[in-house]
Design an enzyme around this catalytic site. Structure first.
Site, short mmCIF file in Angstrom:
data_model
loop_
_atom_site.label_atom_id
_atom_site.label_comp_id
_atom_site.label_asym_id
_atom_site.label_seq_id
_atom_site.Cartn_x
_atom_site.Cartn_y
_atom_site.Cartn_z
N GLU A 1 37.76 35.21 37.78
CA GLU A 1 38.51 35.88 38.85
C GLU A 1 39.59 36.75 38.26
O GLU A 1 40.00 36.55 37.12
CB GLU A 1 39.19 34.82 39.74
CG GLU A 1 38.21 33.86 40.33
CD GLU A 1 38.88 32.61 40.89
OE1 GLU A 1 40.11 32.59 41.02
OE2 GLU A 1 38.14 31.67 41.19
N LYS B 1 43.40 37.84 37.80
CA LYS B 1 44.69 37.18 37.85
C LYS B 1 45.67 38.13 38.53
O LYS B 1 46.01 39.17 37.97
CB LYS B 1 45.16 36.82 36.44
CG LYS B 1 46.44 36.01 36.42
CD LYS B 1 46.68 35.48 35.03
CE LYS B 1 47.97 34.73 34.86
NZ LYS B 1 49.05 35.00 35.77
N TYR C 1 43.18 31.94 46.18
CA TYR C 1 42.24 31.66 45.09
C TYR C 1 42.09 30.19 44.72
O TYR C 1 41.39 29.86 43.79
CB TYR C 1 42.61 32.46 43.85
CG TYR C 1 44.10 32.42 43.52
CD1 TYR C 1 44.73 31.23 43.16
CD2 TYR C 1 44.86 33.59 43.57
CE1 TYR C 1 46.08 31.20 42.87
CE2 TYR C 1 46.22 33.57 43.28
CZ TYR C 1 46.83 32.37 42.93
OH TYR C 1 48.16 32.33 42.65
N LYS D 1 45.15 36.98 29.44
CA LYS D 1 46.06 38.04 29.93
C LYS D 1 45.81 39.35 29.21
O LYS D 1 45.59 39.37 27.99
CB LYS D 1 47.51 37.60 29.76
CG LYS D 1 47.82 36.45 30.72
CD LYS D 1 49.27 36.10 30.77
CE LYS D 1 50.12 37.11 31.47
NZ LYS D 1 51.47 36.62 31.77
N CYS E 1 81.55 65.85 29.79
CA CYS E 1 80.28 66.38 30.29
C CYS E 1 79.60 67.19 29.19
O CYS E 1 80.20 68.11 28.63
CB CYS E 1 80.54 67.27 31.51
SG CYS E 1 79.04 68.10 32.07
N CYS F 1 79.68 71.03 30.61
CA CYS F 1 80.87 71.84 30.85
C CYS F 1 82.12 71.26 30.20
O CYS F 1 83.20 71.85 30.28
CB CYS F 1 81.09 72.02 32.35
SG CYS F 1 81.59 70.49 33.16
S1 IVH Z 1 44.39 29.26 39.95
C1 IVH Z 1 45.96 24.77 39.34
N1 IVH Z 1 43.65 31.76 40.17
O1 IVH Z 1 48.89 32.79 37.94
C2 IVH Z 1 46.03 26.22 39.03
N2 IVH Z 1 45.94 31.33 39.72
O2 IVH Z 1 50.22 32.08 35.41
C3 IVH Z 1 45.78 27.07 40.20
N3 IVH Z 1 47.33 33.38 39.62
O3 IVH Z 1 50.05 29.64 38.93
C4 IVH Z 1 45.95 28.51 39.93
N4 IVH Z 1 45.72 34.81 40.03
O4 IVH Z 1 50.33 31.80 40.56
C5 IVH Z 1 44.68 30.92 39.93
N5 IVH Z 1 42.81 33.89 40.46
C6 IVH Z 1 43.84 33.09 40.22
C7 IVH Z 1 45.16 33.56 40.02
C8 IVH Z 1 46.20 32.65 39.76
C9 IVH Z 1 47.01 34.67 39.79
C10 IVH Z 1 48.71 32.93 39.32
C11 IVH Z 1 49.08 31.61 39.93
C12 IVH Z 1 49.22 30.72 38.72
C13 IVH Z 1 49.71 31.68 37.70
C14 IVH Z 1 49.59 31.18 36.29
#
Ligand code: IVH
Length: 697
Positions: free
Chosen positions: A120, A122, A232, A326, A420, A423
């Site tokens: 997925e 992020k 998510y 990341k 300035c 000027c």
């Molecule tokens: S799953 C138990 N899925 O990124 C863990 N988190 O840096 C559940 N985040 O805490 C999180 N996209 O706030 C999940 N597709 C995604 C996400 C996602 C962004 C955020 C979320 C998480 C943080 C971690």
């Protein structure tokens, strides 16, 4: 209503709203419906707009909720509740090798069991946890410290794609779903434009804007911010039926079901079987994410089978069944060559770094703003430093760090000028302000030219000339003020270096056309401090013409919706400044519009009978684009339907509109295609000389 009656009613409303807030957030037993609460808040906002002298900092309209970090809980108006299951974070990495190791470990632990991964995006916003009971949203909590979160239910109800009630069937009677609140780039740019117009600090990125907006106390303001949600994760404990048995086999089935209940779930998920599928997904989105309308900062890889998630379990901080990859922030390291101190039209001195040109996400960056002296001190920038430049959600590159390992020995901090740079007048800093400015507004050449450039800019009078032209006219003593421009003759210009007949005609024509520019833009063009496009529009509409505006007291100015003390004083002072009044008189004599009048005659009928929806950012403001459509006979509209002739998509168009357009088979066209449809469109960029430099080219 007179001021005494207003004061009485304002006090009543405040008591009512505070008491209800307390009952709502702290005791969870509100005495008013949300609808009623909003109506009372609106009533209070309207009264305060009418009598701004009655605004007090503790009014519910002025309060921003506290964050968990600032201990003390419900002080800011948000009650706190413990999460049913802690909100954990994710292990994350920038190395693909770590993802390979994650996959190998999972395969080893799950020894021979067949399983898949859900990959997925992020999403880069602020985390939210929604609770639905009997299909109705009843509580929304922020992450807080992971154990306790702030109750932001009232604000979340204002987010358009979060359903109040679930549709379909099969949802658990009481369940929780988690996701992210995002501010799409389009809304972010709009918000920051508004903030800059009001000379408020813009948000650094869409993530901060999203979390800041979610914590506003006025939910009608939240509604205006254009927040968006994507979900998510459903905690496994939430996914059991009445018999206590799990109702789904996999995480992706659970999210598909959530989508069928009307919850916003990303469609960009993919089930992967092995590391090679995962790597394909990562590589695809590392590029494709750039065309998404909101920010993402990586990929999340989750073991898809719920029983296997249970087998793997959690560490103290994060699940063992998921990991985040990341994306490297797009940044480049390059030496600082020098710092220019630029003087703007209001006298503000802005430090701008000259860098050794470096390629950053497809464009060459040569300059980056350092904002102000405070920002320079914060970075502790030194002469000869190597600096990191980044492009975040923003257009202007910024310096985000210094590579200390490359710092030359004994490097000294740059000296912010005392006078300035243009000027020589000693610079001034007002108490509590970050900016240093040149107080010589009447005679400082950069300020004079800056005001002319602003006056002629696209969003103001749209006179086709660039900065070098302005410099030339100023240097030759031909134009110091906007009114001087209208006294230039073609013959005079023909005699100047670099001007040809064609450029003279183009310039004179655009000056002539500027006499049709509506009053609100003329008012903006005058360059009154703190009066941006939006405020100028409100003031113009409120007063109707310049005479009423010139006669207005500060109190009368405060009655305008967007106008507070600072703007009112600035407008009042401008309208009582003899030089400004002289300008207005001369511009009026030249034929500029100083009255809100009937719509100008149309420019053509090429769009006659066509309903056109616009989305995204254009080379001109969205309002100007709507006006352009109307001037050519078209009808601008805000939502795509079967009656839409086409969707005019600028940069970063809204995903819903694009989706709707493709669903209904509505054609999507670009700004360039649109302009090509119009007869005799003036070229998009002004500037008589080729390659006239702009700050961030
Ligand atoms: S799953 C138990 N899925 O990124 C863990 N988190 O840096 C559940 N985040 O805490 C999180 N996209 O706030 C999940 N597709 C995604 C996400 C996602 C962004 C955020 C979320 C998480 C943080 C971690």
């Amino acid at each position: 209503m007179d001021i005494h009656e207003a004061n009485k009613r304002i006090e009543e409303l405040r008591t009512l709203l505070w008491e209800n807030s307390r009952r709502y957030y702290v005791e969870n037993s509100p005495t008013m419906s949300d609808f009623e609460f909003d109506a009372r808040m609106h009533e209070l906002e309207a009264l305060e707009a009418q009598f701004p002298e009655l605004i007090t900092p503790d009014s519910p309209t002025q309060k921003v909720g506290s964050d968990l970090e600032e201990e003390g809980g419900a002080r800011g108006g948000f009650a706190q509740y413990p999460h049913r299951y802690p909100m954990l974070s994710l292990g994350n990495t920038y190395n693909i090798e770590d993802i390979e190791a994650f996959v190998q470990r999972a395969e080893k632990v799950l020894d021979g069991t067949k399983f898949t991964y859900s990959c997925e995006l992020k999403f880069d916003g602020t985390a939210i946890c929604l609770n639905y009971r009997n299909g109705v949203l009843y509580r929304a909590l922020t992450r807080g410290d992971g154990v306790v979160g702030d109750d932001v239910t009232r604000n979340v109800r204002k987010i358009k794609n979060i359903p109040e009630r679930l549709s379909g069937s099969g949802w658990p009677a009481d369940f929780e779903i988690r996701g992210e609140i995002l501010m799409p780039y389009e809304a972010f740019d709009r918000l920051n434009r508004e903030r800059e117009e009001q000379e408020e600090q813009p948000f650094a990125n869409p993530r901060n804007a999203a979390s800041g907006s979610l914590k506003l106390l006025s939910s009608s303001e939240v509604a205006r911010r254009g927040l968006w949600c994507t979900l998510y994760h459903i905690p496994a404990e939430s996914l059991t039926g009445e018999d206590g048995q799990p109702i789904f086999e996999t995480h992706s089935q659970a999210l598909d079901a959530a989508a069928s209940w009307g919850l916003p779930v990303s469609e960009d998920r993919r089930i992967c079987r092995n590391i090679s599928d995962i790597e394909d997904y990562i590589h695809y989105w590392d590029g494709a994410r750039r065309s998404l309308p909101y920010a993402t900062d990586g990929i999340v890889i989750k073991i898809n089978e719920l029983p296997l998630q249970r087998t793997l379990g959690f560490t103290a901080k994060s699940p063992r069944w998921a990991v985040a990859f990341k994306f490297q922030a797009e940044r480049a390291l390059t030496p600082l060559l020098s710092i220019d101190y630029q003087v703007g039209r209001t006298g503000t001195v802005t430090p701008v770094a000259n860098l050794r040109p470096v390629l950053l996400s497809g464009t060459v960056v040569k300059r980056a703003t350092l904002n102000n002296a405070d920002q320079m001190a914060l970075l502790d920038i030194r002469e000869g430093d190597w600096v990191y430049v980044e492009k975040g959600g923003e257009i202007i590159p910024k310096i985000t760090g210094i590579e200390l390992a490359k710092r030359p020995e004994g490097a000294l901090p740059p000296v912010f000028p005392k006078t300035c740079p243009d000027c020589g007048t000693p610079l001034v800093r007002d108490e509590g302000e970050a900016r240093w400015y040149c107080p010589n507004s009447l005679n400082c050449p950069m300020q004079i030219q800056g005001r002319l450039i602003h006056f002629m800019s696209r969003k103001a009078m749209n006179v086709l000339a660039g900065e070098m032209t302005v410099e030339q006219l100023y240097r030759l003593g031909l134009a110091r003020t906007p009114a001087d421009l209208y006294e230039l003759s073609a013959l005079q210009l023909m005699a100047l270096e670099g001007w040809k007949e064609r450029s003279v005609i183009r310039f004179m024509d655009s000056l002539e056309n500027s006499k049709q520019v509506p009053f609100e833009r003329v008012l903006f063009a005058l360059g009154i401090r703190f009066v941006g496009e939006t405020t100028a529009r409100s003031i113009a509409r409120h007063f109707g013409d310049i005479d009423s505006l010139m006669a207005a007291s500060q109190e009368e100015l405060l009655a305008v919706g967007d106008v507070g003390e600072v703007i009112a004083r600035s407008v009042y002072d401008f309208m009582h400044d003899p030089d400004a009044l002289d300008q207005i008189a001369r511009l009026r004599a030249a034929g500029l519009r100083f009255t809100v009048g009937e719509r100008k005659q149309s420019l053509s009928a090429v769009l006659e009978g066509k309903t056109i929806v616009i989305s995204g950012n254009f080379s001109i403001s969205r309002d100007a684009m709507k006006e352009l459509i109307s001037l050519h006979g078209g009808k601008p509209s805000s939502s795509v339907s079967s009656k839409t002739a086409f969707l005019l998509a600028g940069e970063k168009p809204g995903p819903e509109k694009l989706h709707k357009a493709s669903e209904l088979g509505v054609k999507v066209i670009s700004e360039a295609e649109f302009r090509a449809m119009l007869p005799d469109e003036a070229p998009a960029q002004g500037g008589l000389f080729d390659n006239e430099p702009t700050l961030f080219d």
